[in-house]
Design an enzyme around this catalytic site. Structure first.
Site, PDB file in Angstrom:
ATOM      1  N   CYS A   2      -8.805  -9.370  -5.142  1.00  0.00           N
ATOM      2  CA  CYS A   2      -8.484  -8.098  -4.488  1.00  0.00           C
ATOM      3  C   CYS A   2      -9.379  -6.970  -5.009  1.00  0.00           C
ATOM      4  O   CYS A   2      -9.908  -7.038  -6.112  1.00  0.00           O
ATOM      5  CB  CYS A   2      -7.049  -7.718  -4.796  1.00  0.00           C
ATOM      6  SG  CYS A   2      -5.876  -9.036  -4.513  1.00  0.00           S
ATOM      7  N   ARG A  27     -16.008  -9.531  -3.104  1.00  0.00           N
ATOM      8  CA  ARG A  27     -15.053 -10.153  -4.030  1.00  0.00           C
ATOM      9  C   ARG A  27     -14.158 -11.159  -3.329  1.00  0.00           C
ATOM     10  O   ARG A  27     -13.481 -11.949  -3.988  1.00  0.00           O
ATOM     11  CB  ARG A  27     -14.170  -9.063  -4.668  1.00  0.00           C
ATOM     12  CG  ARG A  27     -14.943  -8.128  -5.574  1.00  0.00           C
ATOM     13  CD  ARG A  27     -14.103  -6.921  -5.933  1.00  0.00           C
ATOM     14  NE  ARG A  27     -12.989  -7.272  -6.775  1.00  0.00           N
ATOM     15  CZ  ARG A  27     -12.965  -7.141  -8.093  1.00  0.00           C
ATOM     16  NH1 ARG A  27     -14.014  -6.667  -8.703  1.00  0.00           N
ATOM     17  NH2 ARG A  27     -11.906  -7.457  -8.790  1.00  0.00           N
ATOM     18  N   TRP A  74      -6.530 -10.462  -1.546  1.00  0.00           N
ATOM     19  CA  TRP A  74      -6.793 -11.897  -1.570  1.00  0.00           C
ATOM     20  C   TRP A  74      -5.437 -12.527  -1.869  1.00  0.00           C
ATOM     21  O   TRP A  74      -4.904 -12.391  -2.966  1.00  0.00           O
ATOM     22  CB  TRP A  74      -7.810 -12.213  -2.659  1.00  0.00           C
ATOM     23  CG  TRP A  74      -8.293 -13.619  -2.697  1.00  0.00           C
ATOM     24  CD1 TRP A  74      -9.252 -14.183  -1.893  1.00  0.00           C
ATOM     25  CD2 TRP A  74      -7.891 -14.652  -3.613  1.00  0.00           C
ATOM     26  NE1 TRP A  74      -9.451 -15.495  -2.255  1.00  0.00           N
ATOM     27  CE2 TRP A  74      -8.629 -15.809  -3.303  1.00  0.00           C
ATOM     28  CE3 TRP A  74      -6.972 -14.714  -4.659  1.00  0.00           C
ATOM     29  CZ2 TRP A  74      -8.488 -17.010  -3.997  1.00  0.00           C
ATOM     30  CZ3 TRP A  74      -6.824 -15.902  -5.353  1.00  0.00           C
ATOM     31  CH2 TRP A  74      -7.573 -17.029  -5.021  1.00  0.00           C
ATOM     32  N   ASN A 100      -3.840  -5.073  -7.927  1.00  0.00           N
ATOM     33  CA  ASN A 100      -4.551  -6.338  -8.168  1.00  0.00           C
ATOM     34  C   ASN A 100      -3.826  -7.054  -9.293  1.00  0.00           C
ATOM     35  O   ASN A 100      -3.371  -6.402 -10.232  1.00  0.00           O
ATOM     36  CB  ASN A 100      -5.985  -6.085  -8.647  1.00  0.00           C
ATOM     37  CG  ASN A 100      -6.883  -5.565  -7.546  1.00  0.00           C
ATOM     38  OD1 ASN A 100      -6.462  -5.444  -6.410  1.00  0.00           O
ATOM     39  ND2 ASN A 100      -8.118  -5.257  -7.893  1.00  0.00           N
ATOM     40  N   GLY A 101      -3.774  -8.386  -9.227  1.00  0.00           N
ATOM     41  CA  GLY A 101      -3.138  -9.150 -10.296  1.00  0.00           C
ATOM     42  C   GLY A 101      -1.843  -9.782  -9.820  1.00  0.00           C
ATOM     43  O   GLY A 101      -1.588  -9.875  -8.617  1.00  0.00           O
ATOM     44  N   GLU A 484     -23.891 -28.075 -11.427  1.00  0.00           N
ATOM     45  CA  GLU A 484     -24.022 -26.738 -10.857  1.00  0.00           C
ATOM     46  C   GLU A 484     -24.490 -26.825  -9.395  1.00  0.00           C
ATOM     47  O   GLU A 484     -23.993 -26.121  -8.514  1.00  0.00           O
ATOM     48  CB  GLU A 484     -24.993 -25.911 -11.710  1.00  0.00           C
ATOM     49  CG  GLU A 484     -25.381 -24.558 -11.167  1.00  0.00           C
ATOM     50  CD  GLU A 484     -24.194 -23.648 -10.838  1.00  0.00           C
ATOM     51  OE1 GLU A 484     -23.066 -23.911 -11.254  1.00  0.00           O
ATOM     52  OE2 GLU A 484     -24.432 -22.666 -10.110  1.00  0.00           O
ATOM     53  N   LYS A 488     -22.537 -25.528  -5.961  1.00  0.00           N
ATOM     54  CA  LYS A 488     -23.122 -24.573  -5.010  1.00  0.00           C
ATOM     55  C   LYS A 488     -22.987 -25.094  -3.578  1.00  0.00           C
ATOM     56  O   LYS A 488     -22.622 -24.360  -2.674  1.00  0.00           O
ATOM     57  CB  LYS A 488     -24.595 -24.391  -5.372  1.00  0.00           C
ATOM     58  CG  LYS A 488     -25.190 -23.079  -5.466  1.00  0.00           C
ATOM     59  CD  LYS A 488     -24.719 -22.012  -6.404  1.00  0.00           C
ATOM     60  CE  LYS A 488     -23.341 -21.932  -6.899  1.00  0.00           C
ATOM     61  NZ  LYS A 488     -23.159 -21.280  -8.157  1.00  0.00           N
ATOM     62  N   GLU A 491     -19.273 -24.913  -2.420  1.00  0.00           N
ATOM     63  CA  GLU A 491     -18.636 -23.619  -2.207  1.00  0.00           C
ATOM     64  C   GLU A 491     -19.196 -22.848  -1.027  1.00  0.00           C
ATOM     65  O   GLU A 491     -18.456 -22.116  -0.380  1.00  0.00           O
ATOM     66  CB  GLU A 491     -18.610 -22.770  -3.481  1.00  0.00           C
ATOM     67  CG  GLU A 491     -19.942 -22.355  -4.020  1.00  0.00           C
ATOM     68  CD  GLU A 491     -19.832 -21.574  -5.319  1.00  0.00           C
ATOM     69  OE1 GLU A 491     -18.852 -20.880  -5.548  1.00  0.00           O
ATOM     70  OE2 GLU A 491     -20.770 -21.670  -6.120  1.00  0.00           O
ATOM     71  N   HIS A 507     -20.196 -47.373 -12.619  1.00  0.00           N
ATOM     72  CA  HIS A 507     -18.850 -47.579 -13.171  1.00  0.00           C
ATOM     73  C   HIS A 507     -17.767 -47.121 -12.199  1.00  0.00           C
ATOM     74  O   HIS A 507     -16.646 -46.850 -12.610  1.00  0.00           O
ATOM     75  CB  HIS A 507     -18.726 -46.852 -14.517  1.00  0.00           C
ATOM     76  CG  HIS A 507     -19.680 -47.378 -15.536  1.00  0.00           C
ATOM     77  ND1 HIS A 507     -19.529 -48.607 -16.143  1.00  0.00           N
ATOM     78  CD2 HIS A 507     -20.851 -46.880 -16.002  1.00  0.00           C
ATOM     79  CE1 HIS A 507     -20.545 -48.823 -16.965  1.00  0.00           C
ATOM     80  NE2 HIS A 507     -21.353 -47.787 -16.895  1.00  0.00           N
ATOM     81  N   LYS A 606     -14.887 -13.429  -6.015  1.00  0.00           N
ATOM     82  CA  LYS A 606     -15.976 -13.263  -6.970  1.00  0.00           C
ATOM     83  C   LYS A 606     -15.473 -13.225  -8.404  1.00  0.00           C
ATOM     84  O   LYS A 606     -15.966 -13.924  -9.259  1.00  0.00           O
ATOM     85  CB  LYS A 606     -16.744 -11.980  -6.640  1.00  0.00           C
ATOM     86  CG  LYS A 606     -17.944 -11.734  -7.540  1.00  0.00           C
ATOM     87  CD  LYS A 606     -19.006 -12.791  -7.353  1.00  0.00           C
ATOM     88  CE  LYS A 606     -20.177 -12.629  -8.288  1.00  0.00           C
ATOM     89  NZ  LYS A 606     -20.960 -13.873  -8.378  1.00  0.00           N
TER      90      LYS A 606
END
Ligand code: F6R
Length: 611
Positions: A2, A27, A74, A100-101, A484, A488, A491, A507, A606
């Site tokens: 948020c 964000r 969000w 926010n939170g 990494e 990428k 996402e 394996h 973000k």
């Protein structure tokens, strides 16, 4: 996550709030809203979806007034919807709140308020704050006293911005475990959850600390601590240019930030490497030789991309400094009772400096007497302020949700810190250090070379965009870059992909390989080249299509794979960073081909300020 903005001054608040919210879009959010004090009332407009929906509603119902708050949400408690969007107001519109939170004890407070006759309209935890404020206010407390009373009751994490109908000259902000900055203007002041929202108006900011409350008026800012005493705070001048947070002609922030990497690497090296003295400039870090001698264990703790940079650092420190290093994701570390004492160095890595799990890992480490070194991008962030020492990666604002330039700067910072430890502890000679400096100084040009050849990745993205399963494989440092690279692609292109240590494939995961599965093999490590080539042959024999990423001059993979991306020749330490730039480009172009929302991928945020 948020975003919060707030304005108080002489100008119309709505356009300023909307512009600020647009700067926080990166964000990640799913609804938005604003509330403006109109002299004798507070009016509010909210809309599910992107800011354009809110802008349309504001055309139909304009809000005028010079004091207001805005929010991008969000969803955590309750689905994205008009009703769940912020602001939330008390029944008679006395109080308006954006938050926010997460308020962890909101159900308990909700029940209590319901028993007192309060009615809730949304599924959010935030509405509890608005109604509880209303409750305390109506019991005779003033606006500020009511805020303090609420803060004593709520548990969890919050950044709050609050309006009160009876107080048309005041905006109140409060924080605990969620970032909040106050921007100082002339005859006007601002609040925001993140600096880019303020940059068009001011570069002078105060960072609120946990448990602090700010009373913001048009011509004053007063900060109170938990004991309700006023506190002095240094004004911080933000020196990023406004351009740094704009797209600058690129289609997306992500590709702009990928292209910034040569410059960032060059500046980081110039700032940190002192060739004449043969040392790393560890400005602001007081980790002495005596401190290092005491250390018998290092943890590297981070999340996501920052964790992958941490894995790279672990590999380097163990290989060069011969100190055992445990790398852990912060969400696991914080709950596993890690072995920590005053002989432990904990290195936390975070672009935003606000990631809730990483921040908590830092606090746990400090509580147990460990020394905490933070590798951070966002200056003045919570992690930067709470760590014992901070190593800034100097990457400038990263707006794209998918982290690219921060990874390169974090990994390089790890290499610089590793060299510092190695030099101090006698594990690296001056000659070895000079050879490394040569490598680092050549890196910007090599990254530029990779970027100039981005047509290669663009072409491969067109060819392989329909892949259903993608495996990234590598050994040693290439394995971490595979992780990494896979993240990428997942996402931003929403393609299923996995990273595997090349030798692990047989394996289990090799069972997944079938005709046309795409395998992207990283072969930047000369010593491991033949081994990974054998693994390529194993997947080829089962129908996989393979793209190899390897150093120029080594043509061994030709004939063995469908496609090869050549990177400039480099040492074992820097070659994986070049390979990573190629996979950033590949992920970007696949996502572009597939038409996804590259800078704001679905479901992602973000700065992850909740657990
Ligand atoms: C991936 C990404 C995330 C972050 C992670 C940690 O592209 O951006 O995985 O790396 O959320 O964030 P910071 O570094 O801000 O702690």
């Amino acid at each position: 996550m948020c975003g919060i903005v707030g304005y108080i001054g002489k100008k119309q608040a709505t356009p300023i709030l909307m512009e600020g919210l647009s700067k926080l879009e990166y964000r990640g959010y799913d609804s938005a809203g604003v509330a403006v004090h109109h002299g004798d009332s507070i009016k509010m407009v909210k809309a599910q979806g992107k800011l354009v929906n809110l802008a349309k509603r504001l055309e139909e119902t304009p809000l005028s007034g010079t004091l207001g708050i805005g929010h991008t949400r969000w969803a955590t408690h309750g689905a994205p919807s008009d009703i769940n969007s912020h602001p939330h107001m008390s029944e008679d519109k006395m109080i308006a709140v954006v938050h926010n939170g997460i308020i962890e004890n909101y159900l308990e407070i909700k029940e209590e308020l319901e028993a007192k006759g309060y009615q809730f309209h949304s599924e959010t935890d935030t509405e509890t704050v608005a109604l509880l404020l209303d409750y305390y206010y109506k019991r005779g407390n003033d606006f500020l006293e009511s805020v303090f009373a609420v803060l004593e009751r709520i548990e969890g994490a919050y950044a709050l911005a609050i309006l009160c109908k009876d107080d048309p000259d005041t905006l109140i902000a409060a924080r605990k475990n969620c970032p909040l900055v106050i921007g100082q203007g002339e005859g006007e002041n601002f609040i925001a959850s993140d600096i880019p929202a303020l940059l068009h108006h001011t570069r002078d900011v105060y960072f609120l600390d946990d448990h602090e409350v700010a009373v913001v008026k048009a011509d004053s800012i007063t900060i109170y601590n938990e004991q309700k005493q006023t506190v002095e705070r240094d004004l911080f001048h933000v020196d990023w240019s406004v351009d740094a947070a704009e797209k600058g002609g690129y289609d997306h922030f992500m590709i702009k930030e990928i292209n910034e990497q040569p410059k960032i690497v060059q500046e980081l090296i110039a700032q940190r490497v002192d060739r004449e003295k043969g040392e790393i400039r560890m400005d602001g870090i007081s980790l002495t030789k005596a401190d290092l001698e005491k250390i018998d264990r290092i943890y590297v703790v981070a999340c996501g991309t920052a964790y992958h940079a941490g894995l790279y650092g672990k590999f380097l420190i163990e290989k060069i400094c011969r100190i055992p290093v445990v790398a852990d994701v912060a969400s696991e570390f914080r709950y596993k009772d890690p072995i920590l004492d005053e002989k432990t160095l904990v290195i936390v890595v975070s672009q935003s400096g606000e990631t809730a799990d990483t921040l908590e890992a830092l606090r746990i480490s400090k509580r147990h007497g460990a020394r905490v070194l933070a590798i951070v991008n966002a200056v003045g962030s919570s992690i930067a302020r709470e760590a014992d020492d901070v190593f800034y990666i100097l990457a400038g604002p990263e707006i794209s949700v998918a982290s690219t330039k921060a990874f390169t700067a974090q990994a390089l910072s790890m290499a610089l810190i590793c060299s510092h430890i190695a030099l101090m502890m006698g594990h690296m000679t001056k000659e070895e250090f000079m050879a490394l400096c040569d490598e680092w100084e050549a890196l910007p040009q090599k990254i530029s070379h990779v970027l100039q050849k981005s047509l290669v990745e663009e072409g491969l993205a067109k060819k392989y965009k329909q892949s259903k399963n993608v495996f990234y494989i590598g050994r040693g440092v290439d394995y971490f870059v595979s992780m990494e690279s896979s993240l990428k692609l997942k996402e931003i292109a929403y393609l299923h992909s996995e990273a595997y240590a090349a030798g692990e494939l047989k394996h289990g995961p090799i069972a997944m390989i079938e005709d046309s599965t795409l395998v992207i093999a990283l072969l930047t490590q000369e010593a491991l080249f033949e081994k990974t080539l054998s693994n390529i042959k194993e997947v080829k024999a089962r129908g996989a299509k393979v793209i190899a990423i390897t150093q120029k001059g080594n043509t061994t993979a030709e004939g063995e794979v469908e496609d090869i991306i050549y990177i400039p020749q480099s040492s074992w330490m820097t070659a994986p960073l070049l390979a990573n730039v190629t996979t950033q480009l590949f992920a970007y172009y696949v996502a572009k081909e597939l038409g996804t929302d590259i800078d704001q991928p679905r479901n992602l945020a973000k700065s992850v300020t909740v657990e």
